[in-house]
Each structure stands twice: as C-alpha cells, then as structure tokens.
Design an enzyme around this catalytic site. Structure first.
Site, PDB file in Angstrom:
ATOM      1  N   SER A  43      -5.908  -1.571  -4.488  1.00  0.00           N
ATOM      2  CA  SER A  43      -6.112  -0.115  -4.502  1.00  0.00           C
ATOM      3  C   SER A  43      -5.618   0.591  -3.246  1.00  0.00           C
ATOM      4  CB  SER A  43      -7.602   0.192  -4.702  1.00  0.00           C
ATOM      5  OG  SER A  43      -8.363  -0.437  -3.697  1.00  0.00           O
ATOM      6  N   ASP A 330     -13.402   7.627   0.204  1.00  0.00           N
ATOM      7  CA  ASP A 330     -14.568   7.154  -0.545  1.00  0.00           C
ATOM      8  C   ASP A 330     -15.091   5.900   0.147  1.00  0.00           C
ATOM      9  OD1 ASP A 330     -13.123   4.941  -1.441  1.00  0.00           O
ATOM     10  OD2 ASP A 330     -12.860   5.695  -3.488  1.00  0.00           O
ATOM     11  N   HIS A 333     -12.042   3.286   0.795  1.00  0.00           N
ATOM     12  CA  HIS A 333     -10.636   3.655   0.982  1.00  0.00           C
ATOM     13  C   HIS A 333     -10.464   4.721   2.055  1.00  0.00           C
ATOM     14  CE1 HIS A 333     -11.074   2.231  -3.257  1.00  0.00           C
ATOM     15  NE2 HIS A 333     -10.105   1.450  -2.834  1.00  0.00           N
TER      16      HIS A 333
END
Ligand SMILES: *[C@@H]1O[C@H](CO)[C@@H](O)[C@H](O)[C@H]1NC(C)=O
Ligand SMILES: *[C@@H]1O[C@H](CO)[C@@H](O)[C@H](O)[C@H]1NC(C)=O
Ligand SMILES: *[C@@H]1O[C@H](CO)[C@@H](O)[C@H](O)[C@H]1NC(C)=O
Ligand SMILES: *[C@@H]1O[C@H](CO)[C@@H](O)[C@H](O)[C@H]1NC(C)=O
Length: 357
Positions: A43, A330, A333
């Site tokens: 991610s 978040d 991240h």
C-alpha cells in the site's frame, strides 16, 4: 537537418508527457534518454491497482479524504496525496506511472505499477484479497513479453535493462497471523527469500537496477499504538513486530551485499525508511510537522483505528484540518509531505544515479 530532427524529437517527447510540466525546461544540452520505472509492493506504493480487484475496503483507499491534498479526488493511493514512486517518477522526468490493472492500458514504455495494498512477500499474506508478489512478477513477465512483441527483442531488452525496479514489501507479512507460528529467524528467512526471488526473476529477464527500502518502523505507527476493535485478525504483538522488522532490516542489508557479489551488473539503491520515518515520528518539529504519533485521519487513541473515510468496519472517524502538519495520514500510511521529504533524500543520496542511462 540533424538539428531539425532533434527539435522534432524533443517536441514529440514532450507531447507524450502531459502531466510533467518540468519536462524540457532549462535544459540546453541534448535530452537524456529516460530509464523506465517498474513499481512493485504494497500500500505504500499502490496507486490504484486494488480499485480493480475483488477485495474488501480494508485493502482499498478509493474514497474521500484519500487524495484530498494533491489530486483532490481519491485515486486508490493510501495517502492524502502523492506516494514515493510518484515523486521519484517526477524527479526522473517521467509521467505518473500507470497501474497495471487500469483498463485499456497499452503503453508500457515509461514503466508500470504492479503494487497492491496489503500485499506481502509471502503468498499466505492476506491471500485472496491482494495481488501477492508472485502475481506481480507474473504480470511483469507478461509486460516484458508484450514489450518484445512491440519493440523487438533488442529494444525491449534495452528498456528492461535500463529500467529501475522499485519495491516496498514485508510489513504486511510481519502482522500476519502466520508470523506468530514460526521462529523469527525462519520467518524472516522466508520473507527475504521471496524478496530475493523477486530480484532474481527480474534479473533473469534483464533487469539490473533495484530500488529497495528498509521496512518502516511498523510498531511505532498509530495502528500499533492503539487497541484494535474485536474481530481484527490476531497477529504478533507490538513487541514482536518491532523485533521482526529490525531483524528483517539487518538480514536485507546483508543479502543485498551478497547479491552484489553474485549477480554481475546488479545495482541497488536503498532508502532507509526505518530511520527516516522514526526520526520524524520522534522529532516532528525538527522536520516541520506538528504531530508525529497521531494520524490525521482515523479513530480511537492516536487515531490508530483503520477507519479513515468511514468505509471499513468502523464507520466513525475524525479528520484533521491540515494533513501537511502530520507525519501519518491514516494509522499506517505517511502523508504526502513525508513521502516528498523521503523521496528527495533518497534521490539525492544515490537513487538519481540508477536512472542514468
Ligand atoms: C469476490 O470475492 C467474494 C468473497 O471472497 C466471493 O464471494 C465472490 O464470488 C467474488 N466475486 C468475484 C466476481 O470473483
Ligand atoms: C500454526 O501451527 C499449527 C500447528 O502446526 C497449525 O495447526 C495452525 O493452523 C497454524 N496457524 C497458522 C495461523 O498458520
Ligand atoms: C517463500 O515463502 C514460502 C512461504 O510462503 C516459503 O515456504 C519459501 O521457502 C519461501 N521461499 C524462499 C526462497 O525462501
Ligand atoms: C497547512 O500546514 C502547512 C505546514 O505547517 C502550512 O504551510 C500551510 O499553510 C497550512 N495550510 C492551511 C490551509 O492552513
């Protein structure tokens, strides 16, 4: 005649780069050829592949406020804006690298992004919900084959051997329940072994230039500072994750030196993600941030519950006014601003040299 042809070449080249405004400004000498960029991993680098797979919202970021700072719409990137590969592409004077699963994608000449949020080096990691590393490699092999069909063997080989292969992988493996079942040494051996196979597979196709990172200090992320809601899969404890990540980073450094001796022409540049991120978490003010430990978007202590945007199992969330002041967007991240700082450091350390052809 040669001069005219040269100008036309430059024009054609710039026309292809719609997004790059910096293209062709301020260069008086001949334009340098560009190395392509192939992106792999999880991610941190996914730019929207998971928008196109059958998965759950745990592995997606395709809603507001993801993307709010730069793109102004959600792209599938797990950040408020651009990621590290976006900045690297910019510094290398490439356009944004398209995601492999984007419908209708045909032009691979600047590279392709295969990264998938949630992916690990092991096939068992979030199996069925992500494109694991082996799948990403098989997709790359398909791209390589299509490049040969389009450009011919020789030109395709030049593109592949001059290209840079960038990856971030491993954090998801170390929060997987499987990690609690094996000795640290053996488990890290599997992760690094599969990462080494990734290098060897690409090397075998002609790839020579690899851009890797040490693992982020996962145990210091907001996600690991808070108690997760009941029902989340049980992985290793925070302490165990910290130990696994440290061991991984030590083993990776050794393996890269070994590969340099074993594989002729193998080159790499490593981003010290662990140190750079930990510095910013612990000393945010020094780097221009107001908050290092708490995420901008999420819920619970440190906003460590993975609820940003309210589309996952927890639907309440809080959002800060200015993501630029935060290290984390978040709970797992970094913000675009962190990605930019790290990319700049990496580029000027020695990543730039990998792109020279
Ligand atoms: C998507 O995944 C779900 C859950 O794994 C499954 O039930 C469903 O059949 C899948 N859909 C497609 C189109 O593959
Ligand atoms: C852990 O190992 C036990 C015994 O080998 C096995 O039954 C169990 O399924 C394993 N758990 C995971 C998460 O792999
Ligand atoms: C890759 O990971 C698997 C577990 O998914 C492990 O059994 C295998 O030994 C690893 N491969 C290497 C080369 O280490
Ligand atoms: C957000 O924070 C950054 C960094 O502190 C600052 O430069 C910027 O002006 C702020 N933006 C707004 C809209 O307040």
């Amino acid at each position: 005649m040669a001069a005219i042809r040269f100008q036309i070449y430059i024009l054609a080249f710039c026309a292809g780069l719609v997004i790059q405004s910096s293209c062709c400004n301020g260069h008086s000498g001949p334009q340098k050829k560009r190395a392509a960029l192939f992106v792999f991993g999880d991610s941190l680098y996914d730019a929207g592949n998971n928008n196109y797979i059958n998965t759950t919202t745990d592995f997606q970021a395709s809603w507001f406020p993801y993307g709010e700072t730069f793109f102004r719409y959600p792209t599938g990137r797990f950040s408020d804006g651009r990621t590290i590969p976006d900045f690297i592409a910019e510094y290398a004077k490439l356009p944004f690298i398209p995601v492999y699963l984007q419908p209708g994608l045909k032009d691979y000449t600047y590279g392709v992004n295969f990264a998938s949020g949630g992916a690990g080096a092991l096939v068992e990691t979030y199996q069925g919900s992500v494109m694991d590393l082996k799948t990403q490699v098989s997709q790359f092999k398909k791209v390589e084959k299509q490049l040969r069909q389009k450009l011919g063997d020789a030109e395709a080989y030049t593109l592949v051997s001059e290209a840079v292969y960038i990856i971030n992988i491993g954090n998801n493996d170390y929060v997987s329940p499987l990690a609690t079942n094996t000795s640290h040494k053996e488990y890290v051996g599997w992760v690094i072994g599969n990462l080494t196979s990734w290098i060897e597979d690409i090397y075998q196709k002609g790839g020579r230039k690899f851009a890797l990172s040490s693992l982020a200090p996962f145990a210091s992320m907001p996600l690991m500072r808070t108690t997760q809601p009941a029902g989340s899969t049980a992985g290793p404890s925070r302490k165990e994750v910290a130990a696994l990540v440290k061991l991984h980073n030590r083993v990776l450094a050794k393996v890269l030196l070994k590969l340099t001796k074993e594989l002729q022409g193998f080159k790499y540049s490593k981003l010290n993600l662990y140190t750079y991120l930990r510095e910013r978490i612990n000393h945010p003010l020094k780097y221009g941030f107001k908050e290092g430990k708490m995420a901008c978007c999420g819920s619970g202590a440190y906003r460590g519950i993975y609820s940003c945007g309210g589309k996952r199992s927890v639907t309440e969330y809080l959002l800060c006014d200015n993501a630029t002041e935060f290290v984390f967007f978040d709970c797992a991240h970094p913000t675009e601003r962190v990605n930019k700082q790290l990319s700049k450091l990496w580029w000027s350390n020695n990543l730039k040299e990998l792109f020279e052809v």
